[in-house]
Design a protein around this motif. Structure first.
Motif, PDB file in Angstrom:
ATOM      1  N   ASP A  93      40.061  42.264  40.873  1.00 43.19           N
ATOM      2  CA  ASP A  93      39.138  43.596  40.705  1.00 43.19           C
ATOM      3  C   ASP A  93      38.531  43.210  41.959  1.00 43.19           C
ATOM      4  N   ARG A  94      38.267  42.949  42.803  1.00 46.48           N
ATOM      5  CA  ARG A  94      37.526  42.546  43.831  1.00 46.48           C
ATOM      6  C   ARG A  94      35.984  43.411  44.024  1.00 46.48           C
ATOM      7  N   HIS A  95      36.607  44.729  43.712  1.00 44.94           N
ATOM      8  CA  HIS A  95      34.716  44.884  44.512  1.00 44.94           C
ATOM      9  C   HIS A  95      33.987  45.440  43.225  1.00 44.94           C
ATOM     10  N   GLU A  96      35.331  45.759  41.592  1.00 44.75           N
ATOM     11  CA  GLU A  96      34.239  45.181  40.339  1.00 44.75           C
ATOM     12  C   GLU A  96      33.929  44.355  39.822  1.00 44.75           C
ATOM     13  N   LEU A  97      34.653  42.958  40.877  1.00 46.91           N
ATOM     14  CA  LEU A  97      33.929  41.355  40.686  1.00 46.91           C
ATOM     15  C   LEU A  97      33.057  41.645  41.275  1.00 46.91           C
ATOM     16  N   ALA A  98      32.651  42.066  42.354  1.00 48.29           N
ATOM     17  CA  ALA A  98      31.208  42.135  43.098  1.00 48.29           C
ATOM     18  C   ALA A  98      30.060  42.702  42.752  1.00 48.29           C
TER      19      ALA A  98
ATOM     20  N   TRP B  66      24.127  27.097  42.950  1.00 48.40           N
ATOM     21  CA  TRP B  66      23.199  25.989  42.545  1.00 48.40           C
ATOM     22  C   TRP B  66      23.767  25.902  41.231  1.00 48.40           C
ATOM     23  N   ARG B  67      23.195  27.069  40.468  1.00 48.11           N
ATOM     24  CA  ARG B  67      23.031  26.688  38.507  1.00 48.11           C
ATOM     25  C   ARG B  67      24.823  26.593  38.914  1.00 48.11           C
ATOM     26  N   ALA B  68      25.887  27.370  39.375  1.00 42.73           N
ATOM     27  CA  ALA B  68      27.262  27.033  39.248  1.00 42.73           C
ATOM     28  C   ALA B  68      28.022  26.075  39.700  1.00 42.73           C
ATOM     29  N   GLY B  69      27.263  25.569  40.309  1.00 38.83           N
ATOM     30  CA  GLY B  69      27.802  24.381  41.217  1.00 38.83           C
ATOM     31  C   GLY B  69      29.020  24.698  42.501  1.00 38.83           C
ATOM     32  N   VAL B  70      28.935  26.221  43.076  1.00 38.35           N
ATOM     33  CA  VAL B  70      29.577  26.724  44.304  1.00 38.35           C
ATOM     34  C   VAL B  70      28.765  26.274  44.855  1.00 38.35           C
ATOM     35  N   SER B  71      30.316  26.402  46.583  1.00 37.34           N
ATOM     36  CA  SER B  71      28.675  26.960  48.012  1.00 37.34           C
ATOM     37  C   SER B  71      27.958  28.102  47.721  1.00 37.34           C
ATOM     38  N   ALA B  72      26.925  28.629  48.002  1.00 36.66           N
ATOM     39  CA  ALA B  72      26.641  29.177  48.821  1.00 36.66           C
ATOM     40  C   ALA B  72      27.576  30.124  49.227  1.00 36.66           C
ATOM     41  N   ASN B  73      27.953  30.049  50.544  1.00 34.99           N
ATOM     42  CA  ASN B  73      28.489  30.412  51.044  1.00 34.99           C
ATOM     43  C   ASN B  73      29.840  31.327  50.426  1.00 34.99           C
ATOM     44  N   TYR B  74      30.437  30.829  48.751  1.00 35.98           N
ATOM     45  CA  TYR B  74      31.805  30.678  48.239  1.00 35.98           C
ATOM     46  C   TYR B  74      31.352  31.967  48.120  1.00 35.98           C
ATOM     47  N   TYR B  75      29.929  31.834  46.915  1.00 40.06           N
ATOM     48  CA  TYR B  75      29.282  33.453  46.004  1.00 40.06           C
ATOM     49  C   TYR B  75      28.692  34.019  46.574  1.00 40.06           C
ATOM     50  N   GLU B  76      28.467  34.043  47.770  1.00 44.56           N
ATOM     51  CA  GLU B  76      28.263  35.164  48.660  1.00 44.56           C
ATOM     52  C   GLU B  76      29.314  35.922  49.460  1.00 44.56           C
ATOM     53  N   ARG B  77      30.603  35.415  49.542  1.00 45.33           N
ATOM     54  CA  ARG B  77      32.319  36.396  49.552  1.00 45.33           C
ATOM     55  C   ARG B  77      32.360  36.652  48.474  1.00 45.33           C
ATOM     56  N   LEU B  78      32.105  36.139  47.536  1.00 44.71           N
ATOM     57  CA  LEU B  78      32.407  36.901  45.640  1.00 44.71           C
ATOM     58  C   LEU B  78      31.452  37.625  46.046  1.00 44.71           C
ATOM     59  N   GLU B  79      30.267  38.046  46.234  1.00 46.85           N
ATOM     60  CA  GLU B  79      29.311  39.217  45.602  1.00 46.85           C
ATOM     61  C   GLU B  79      29.788  40.560  47.272  1.00 46.85           C
TER      62      GLU B  79
ATOM     63  N   ALA C 140      33.231  41.063  47.836  1.00 45.68           N
ATOM     64  CA  ALA C 140      34.853  41.121  47.175  1.00 45.68           C
ATOM     65  C   ALA C 140      35.401  40.763  48.818  1.00 45.68           C
ATOM     66  N   ARG C 141      35.302  39.509  49.205  1.00 45.56           N
ATOM     67  CA  ARG C 141      35.853  38.593  50.050  1.00 45.56           C
ATOM     68  C   ARG C 141      36.227  37.241  49.724  1.00 45.56           C
ATOM     69  N   ALA C 142      36.290  37.098  48.734  1.00 44.67           N
ATOM     70  CA  ALA C 142      36.807  35.932  48.440  1.00 44.67           C
ATOM     71  C   ALA C 142      37.656  36.111  47.443  1.00 44.67           C
ATOM     72  N   PRO C 143      38.791  34.520  47.438  1.00 45.82           N
ATOM     73  CA  PRO C 143      40.285  34.672  46.693  1.00 45.82           C
ATOM     74  C   PRO C 143      39.987  34.060  45.029  1.00 45.82           C
ATOM     75  N   ARG C 144      40.870  34.419  44.623  1.00 43.96           N
ATOM     76  CA  ARG C 144      40.775  34.736  43.345  1.00 43.96           C
ATOM     77  C   ARG C 144      39.929  33.472  42.347  1.00 43.96           C
ATOM     78  N   PRO C 145      38.569  33.537  41.964  1.00 47.93           N
ATOM     79  CA  PRO C 145      38.351  32.241  41.344  1.00 47.93           C
ATOM     80  C   PRO C 145      39.186  31.679  40.499  1.00 47.93           C
ATOM     81  N   SER C 146      38.952  30.082  40.306  1.00 50.55           N
ATOM     82  CA  SER C 146      39.799  29.459  39.007  1.00 50.55           C
ATOM     83  C   SER C 146      39.236  29.349  37.788  1.00 50.55           C
ATOM     84  N   PRO C 147      39.271  29.178  37.035  1.00 51.27           N
ATOM     85  CA  PRO C 147      38.977  29.394  35.848  1.00 51.27           C
ATOM     86  C   PRO C 147      37.225  28.465  35.757  1.00 51.27           C
ATOM     87  N   GLN C 148      37.934  27.331  35.920  1.00 55.53           N
ATOM     88  CA  GLN C 148      36.738  26.586  35.732  1.00 55.53           C
ATOM     89  C   GLN C 148      35.116  26.854  36.752  1.00 55.53           C
TER      90      GLN C 148
END
Length: 275
Positions: free
Chosen positions: A2-7, A43-56, A58-66
């Motif tokens: 659920d991308r929107h709820e996740l965001a 930075w704290r999660a070790g992912v790119s700022a662009n990817y995290y922004e897309r998560l918020e 609701a535009r990013a693909p499903r994140p991995s368990p890691q």
């Protein structure tokens, strides 16, 4: 997923954290965000700022368990919040069924054996599935209610202070947190959405709690219950999970020798006379 709820969940948890809570300097300039910045979480999660922004957004693909685990650590999520995040991210398959309505026989037997302790069993939707005579004496005769009204949240927002909502007892906040998790666990249960909609229309407190996206687990509450004959009772409310189900056993108790404990004993006598 659920991308929107996740965001919304990620954004809410990010905004609720202060830099000092994660060891970051507050900075000298005014922050435009009430909590951490997106790039700080990334930075704290070790992912790119662009990817995290897309998560918020609701535009990013499903994140991995890691990545999900890294985000949980970055946002300092508790166990219940981390599990909720994993469900939102599609790491845990949702149930296709509704919350269970069948109470294990052993739990039903326990309800009748706890003496002067009012107790009832709830499912994830806060439907009251079973109760003992003490709970009926203390709260209401659940058996006399229509099946659709045998729901703790509906009763609370309907009757307010006249029923069992003590001032500031935290029940509505906890109910909103419970239903947030239930909505993700049971996406096909339209009754949850209906319950949230109806209660939000009646209670501004519940509506605000629902939009806060808080999913922390049950806590020990101090609850004030207004009884029509005995007056106010200040009781400790304990919640125990029923193994193998999403059901919870809720009990009310008071310190032995206290005025409230004496009132519970009087209720027990009433219950015995009425059985």
């Amino acid at each position: 997923m659920d991308r929107h709820e996740l965001a919304q969940f990620l954004r809410n948890r990010r905004e609720s954290l202060r830099p000092a809570e994660v060891g970051l300097p507050a900075g000298t300039g005014r922050r435009r965000t009430p909590g951490l910045r997106r790039e700080e979480v990334a930075w704290r999660a070790g992912v790119s700022a662009n990817y995290y922004e897309r998560l918020e957004q609701a535009r990013a693909p499903r994140p991995s368990p890691q990545v999900v685990a890294a985000l949980a650590r970055a946002l300092r999520l508790g166990d219940d919040e981390s599990a909720h995040l994993a469900r939102l991210a599609g790491q845990t398959p949702p149930s296709r069924e509704r919350p269970a309505a069948e109470v294990p026989e052993g739990v039903r037997m326990l309800l009748d054996r706890v003496g002067a302790v009012p107790a009832y069993v709830l499912n994830a939707r806060h439907d009251v599935l079973a109760w003992n005579a003490m709970a009926a004496e203390l709260i209401t005769d659940f058996a006399a209610l229509p099946a659709a009204e045998q729901n703790l949240l509906r009763l609370s927002v309907r009757f307010g202070e006249q029923w069992c909502r003590g001032s500031g007892d935290g029940f509505l906040r906890q109910a909103a947190a419970d239903l947030r998790q239930a909505a993700v666990r049971y996406p096909s249960d339209t009754g949850i959405a209906e319950l949230v909609r109806d209660c939000s229309a009646v209670s501004a407190e519940f509506a605000a709690s629902w939009h806060a996206h808080d999913v922390r687990g049950p806590q020990t509450l101090r609850k004030r219950i207004n009884h029509p004959e005995l007056g106010a009772l200040d009781l400790d409310c304990q919640t125990l999970h029923v193994p193998g189900t999403d059901q919870r056993l809720v009990t009310f108790s008071a310190e032995p020798g206290s005025v409230d404990h004496d009132k519970l004993l009087r209720l027990q006598l009433r219950a015995l006379r009425n059985t």
